[in-house]
Design a protein around this motif. Structure first.
Motif, mmCIF file in Angstrom:
data_model
loop_
_atom_site.group_PDB
_atom_site.id
_atom_site.type_symbol
_atom_site.label_atom_id
_atom_site.label_comp_id
_atom_site.label_asym_id
_atom_site.label_seq_id
_atom_site.Cartn_x
_atom_site.Cartn_y
_atom_site.Cartn_z
ATOM 1 N N VAL A 5 -14.712 39.885 13.859
ATOM 2 C CA VAL A 5 -13.956 38.907 13.075
ATOM 3 C C VAL A 5 -13.474 37.790 13.991
ATOM 4 O O VAL A 5 -13.563 36.615 13.662
ATOM 5 C CB VAL A 5 -12.769 39.589 12.349
ATOM 6 C CG1 VAL A 5 -11.854 38.551 11.720
ATOM 7 C CG2 VAL A 5 -13.279 40.559 11.296
ATOM 8 N N LYS A 6 -12.966 38.160 15.184
ATOM 9 C CA LYS A 6 -12.490 37.153 16.122
ATOM 10 C C LYS A 6 -13.635 36.268 16.604
ATOM 11 O O LYS A 6 -13.510 35.054 16.679
ATOM 12 C CB LYS A 6 -11.821 37.841 17.324
ATOM 13 C CG LYS A 6 -10.365 37.633 17.389
ATOM 14 C CD LYS A 6 -9.819 38.196 18.665
ATOM 15 C CE LYS A 6 -8.320 38.007 18.656
ATOM 16 N NZ LYS A 6 -7.700 38.511 19.832
ATOM 17 N N SER A 7 -14.790 36.863 16.941
ATOM 18 C CA SER A 7 -15.898 36.066 17.457
ATOM 19 C C SER A 7 -16.507 35.197 16.361
ATOM 20 O O SER A 7 -16.938 34.086 16.619
ATOM 21 C CB SER A 7 -16.957 36.968 18.094
ATOM 22 O OG SER A 7 -17.609 37.741 17.108
ATOM 23 N N SER A 8 -16.548 35.688 15.123
ATOM 24 C CA SER A 8 -17.082 34.845 14.054
ATOM 25 C C SER A 8 -16.110 33.712 13.731
ATOM 26 O O SER A 8 -16.524 32.623 13.364
ATOM 27 C CB SER A 8 -17.386 35.663 12.800
ATOM 28 O OG SER A 8 -16.189 36.133 12.203
ATOM 29 N N GLY A 9 -14.818 33.952 13.878
ATOM 30 C CA GLY A 9 -13.819 32.893 13.690
ATOM 31 C C GLY A 9 -13.949 31.838 14.767
ATOM 32 O O GLY A 9 -13.840 30.642 14.501
ATOM 33 N N ILE A 43 -18.649 25.508 15.469
ATOM 34 C CA ILE A 43 -19.571 24.794 14.579
ATOM 35 C C ILE A 43 -18.867 23.595 13.948
ATOM 36 O O ILE A 43 -19.429 22.492 13.870
ATOM 37 C CB ILE A 43 -20.130 25.752 13.502
ATOM 38 C CG1 ILE A 43 -21.076 26.759 14.158
ATOM 39 C CG2 ILE A 43 -20.840 24.977 12.402
ATOM 40 C CD1 ILE A 43 -21.559 27.854 13.233
ATOM 41 N N ILE A 44 -17.636 23.770 13.501
ATOM 42 C CA ILE A 44 -16.885 22.664 12.895
ATOM 43 C C ILE A 44 -16.650 21.554 13.907
ATOM 44 O O ILE A 44 -16.846 20.365 13.609
ATOM 45 C CB ILE A 44 -15.554 23.175 12.296
ATOM 46 C CG1 ILE A 44 -15.837 24.040 11.066
ATOM 47 C CG2 ILE A 44 -14.642 22.012 11.929
ATOM 48 C CD1 ILE A 44 -14.620 24.723 10.495
ATOM 49 N N ILE A 45 -16.277 21.915 15.128
ATOM 50 C CA ILE A 45 -16.058 20.905 16.175
ATOM 51 C C ILE A 45 -17.360 20.174 16.486
ATOM 52 O O ILE A 45 -17.392 18.955 16.612
ATOM 53 C CB ILE A 45 -15.442 21.557 17.441
ATOM 54 C CG1 ILE A 45 -14.003 22.000 17.146
ATOM 55 C CG2 ILE A 45 -15.479 20.602 18.620
ATOM 56 C CD1 ILE A 45 -13.383 22.835 18.249
#
Length: 161
Positions: free
Chosen positions: A9-13, A19-21
């Protein structure tokens, strides 16, 4: 929750944030590129596009429809023909030339047909063929005129069969 699930969960977050950046950076670069192109195109000098105003004398161009011509081409051994519709451009301030073009329309048509009939498909199928034909037509037509000169020949239709 197990440690493995918390790590995913942490790594996908973190991956989502990256990706957004990355997408924001691409958007900024694209916007800057478009803005630069837009500003450069607005300030660049305009090329002569052959519009109805001549740069030489800054006068408007008038048009005389010479007509549609269908002629056999001079190709040996084949029956090829050219269909062309021509419009002649000249200085609109020269009213005498307007009258002369009307009066000499038969002579002008004969000059055009004589020029077209000696052409071969190979002469007209090159990249420069139609432009060379325009220059030849201008010279031949201007030789028949005494009250002014045409400056352009425009094709409304140009078809070789």
């Amino acid at each position: 929750m197990s440690e493995a699930v918390k790590g995913k969960v942490k790594s996908s977050g973190n991956m989502l944030k990256i990706i957004i950046i990355f997408m924001l950076i691409l958007l900024l670069i694209g916007g800057a590129g478009f803005g630069g192109y837009y500003i450069a195109s607005k300030s660049a000098p305009k090329a002569n596009t052959g519009n109805s105003v001549s740069e030489k004398d800054n006068t408007e161009e008038a048009f005389y429809e010479a007509g549609e011509f269908v002629v056999n081409l001079a190709d040996e051994g084949s029956k090829r023909y050219l269909k062309v519709k021509l419009v002649l451009g000249y200085n609109s301030k020269n009213k005498k030339l307007t009258d002369e073009l009307e009066k000499k329309n038969t002579v002008i048509a004969d000059s055009i047909i004589s020029t077209l009939r000696i052409k071969k498909t190979a002469d007209l199928s090159t990249a420069t063929g139609p432009e060379e034909l325009k220059q030849e037509l201008i010279a031949r037509i201007n030789a028949t005129l005494s009250l002014g000169k045409i400056s352009n020949v425009y094709y409304n239709d140009f078809f070789i069969q």
